[in-house]
Write an enzyme that holds these catalytic residues in place. Structure first.
Site, PDB file in Angstrom:
ATOM      1  N   PRO A 201      -6.330  -7.275 -10.507  1.00 24.08           N
ATOM      2  CA  PRO A 201      -6.140  -7.495 -11.940  1.00 24.08           C
ATOM      3  C   PRO A 201      -4.737  -7.137 -12.446  1.00 24.08           C
ATOM      4  O   PRO A 201      -4.260  -7.696 -13.437  1.00 24.08           O
ATOM      5  CB  PRO A 201      -7.209  -6.591 -12.572  1.00 24.08           C
ATOM      6  CG  PRO A 201      -8.299  -6.549 -11.537  1.00 24.08           C
ATOM      7  CD  PRO A 201      -7.589  -6.532 -10.214  1.00 24.08           C
TER       8      PRO A 201
ATOM      9  N   HIS B 260      -1.914  -7.899 -10.981  1.00 24.63           N
ATOM     10  CA  HIS B 260      -1.109  -9.126 -10.864  1.00 24.63           C
ATOM     11  C   HIS B 260      -1.478 -10.114 -11.976  1.00 24.63           C
ATOM     12  O   HIS B 260      -0.625 -10.799 -12.533  1.00 24.63           O
ATOM     13  CB  HIS B 260      -1.378  -9.817  -9.522  1.00 24.63           C
ATOM     14  CG  HIS B 260      -0.892  -9.062  -8.336  1.00 24.63           C
ATOM     15  ND1 HIS B 260      -1.743  -8.482  -7.423  1.00 24.63           N
ATOM     16  CD2 HIS B 260       0.360  -8.802  -7.896  1.00 24.63           C
ATOM     17  CE1 HIS B 260      -1.033  -7.902  -6.465  1.00 24.63           C
ATOM     18  NE2 HIS B 260       0.237  -8.074  -6.737  1.00 24.63           N
TER      19      HIS B 260
ATOM     20  N   LYS C  39       4.402  -0.128 -11.572  1.00 17.87           N
ATOM     21  CA  LYS C  39       4.015   0.801 -10.509  1.00 17.87           C
ATOM     22  C   LYS C  39       5.178   0.953  -9.526  1.00 17.87           C
ATOM     23  O   LYS C  39       5.488   2.036  -9.082  1.00 17.87           O
ATOM     24  CB  LYS C  39       2.756   0.329  -9.774  1.00 17.87           C
ATOM     25  CG  LYS C  39       2.362   1.300  -8.668  1.00 17.87           C
ATOM     26  CD  LYS C  39       1.103   0.891  -7.957  1.00 17.87           C
ATOM     27  CE  LYS C  39       1.286  -0.317  -7.089  1.00 17.87           C
ATOM     28  NZ  LYS C  39       2.177  -0.096  -5.910  1.00 17.87           N
TER      29      LYS C  39
END
Ligand code: PAF
Length: 280
Positions: free
Chosen positions: A35, A37, A149
């Protein structure tokens, strides 16, 4: 959703959209989509008329001892997910379309590639910078979206786009987390059920350390206590450090732009995460 496997086909599609006045967003990925991406595709849809996602498992960013061979490849499932998210075009180049015979050029972003991930994964960011430069020059998007991230990767991509006059706006997308706080990552699939059960401690320890540092506690003491907590939960900590979000150089306290970065292994799986540390 259309699929292009060659640069010629990719450019033909984009040329037609541009002729119709459309703005283009690009979401480069290595597949094994989650999710996180799909949230990048969603951001692309808000910022442009058309979204192109690429899936290319880039051999140049894997070290000799890393997981290129076992990196998950699930093209049909990924294509369905992208279609469902409203992606317009999937670019799926074979290795020879990106690195044809005789390929000899490397893009290297000096300085930002040295600390943290760069120290543990020599050559990794040259591989990332090279493939991202190529993808941006293949598609010439107006906007390209990357997850926060991989903060160091994002900083490097922002730098190379400025330095090489690549006219794409580089946009960072907030980290999506599982219900226990673990940052979503394709590599989470490698965790055993036992490792997965403790993996959320990475985020919670980082969050507690960030709030302790924001409250004015000693940075070295806080980081060594957080490191000890992670080690006793079963992690092998590679780095845990407070650094400036743009220069990635260490900072000594909760100043503007301070961010806490961690990389730690559970078994053979390396997890990374980062959080802002609010200035007092
Ligand atoms: O973050 C990734 O998935 C990759 O490093 C990227 C940016 C697609 C380059 O291969």
């Amino acid at each position: 959703m259309d699929t292009a496997r060659t640069v010629v086909a990719l450019r033909a599609k984009i040329r037609a959209w541009r002729a119709a006045g459309d703005k283009i967003a690009m979401v480069p990925t290595m597949g094994a989509l989650h999710p996180g991406h799909l949230s990048l595709v969603e951001i692309g849809k808000r910022r442009a008329h058309r979204v192109v996602a690429s899936i290319f498992v880039n051999p140049k960013q894997f070290g000799a001892t890393e997981d290129l061979g076992r990196y998950p490849r699930q093209e049909a499932r990924d294509a369905e997910l992208l279609r469902g998210a409203g992606c317009d075009l999937l670019f799926l180049p074979p290795v020879e379309a990106v690195y044809p015979a005789g390929y000899a050029t490397t893009v290297s972003v000096g300085g930002l590639d040295r600390p943290m991930e760069g120290a543990s994964r020599p050559g990794h960011f040259d591989g990332v910078a090279t493939v991202v430069t190529k993808l941006l020059l293949m598609a010439f998007p107006d906007v390209a979206i990357f997850g926060e991230k991989d903060w160091q990767q994002l900083a490097i991509i922002r730098r190379l786009a400025i330095d090489l006059n690549i006219p794409a706006e580089i946009v960072g997308a907030p980290i999506l987390r599982e219900s226990d706080g673990l940052a979503m990552s394709s590599r989470n699939a490698y965790l055993s059920p036992q490792q997965r059960a403790v993996a959320g401690a990475l985020f919670h320890t980082l969050q507690a350390a960030a709030s302790t540092i924001s409250g004015g506690a000693s940075v070295p003491d806080t980081l060594s206590a957080a490191r000890a907590a992670l080690e006793s939960a079963g992690f092998r900590v590679d780095y845990l450090q407070l650094a400036d979000e743009a220069s990635l150089q260490p900072v000594s306290g909760p100043v503007a732009g301070a961010r806490l970065f961690v990389a730690a292994k559970l078994g053979t799986t390396r997890l990374i995460d980062n959080l802002p540390v609010m200035p007092r």
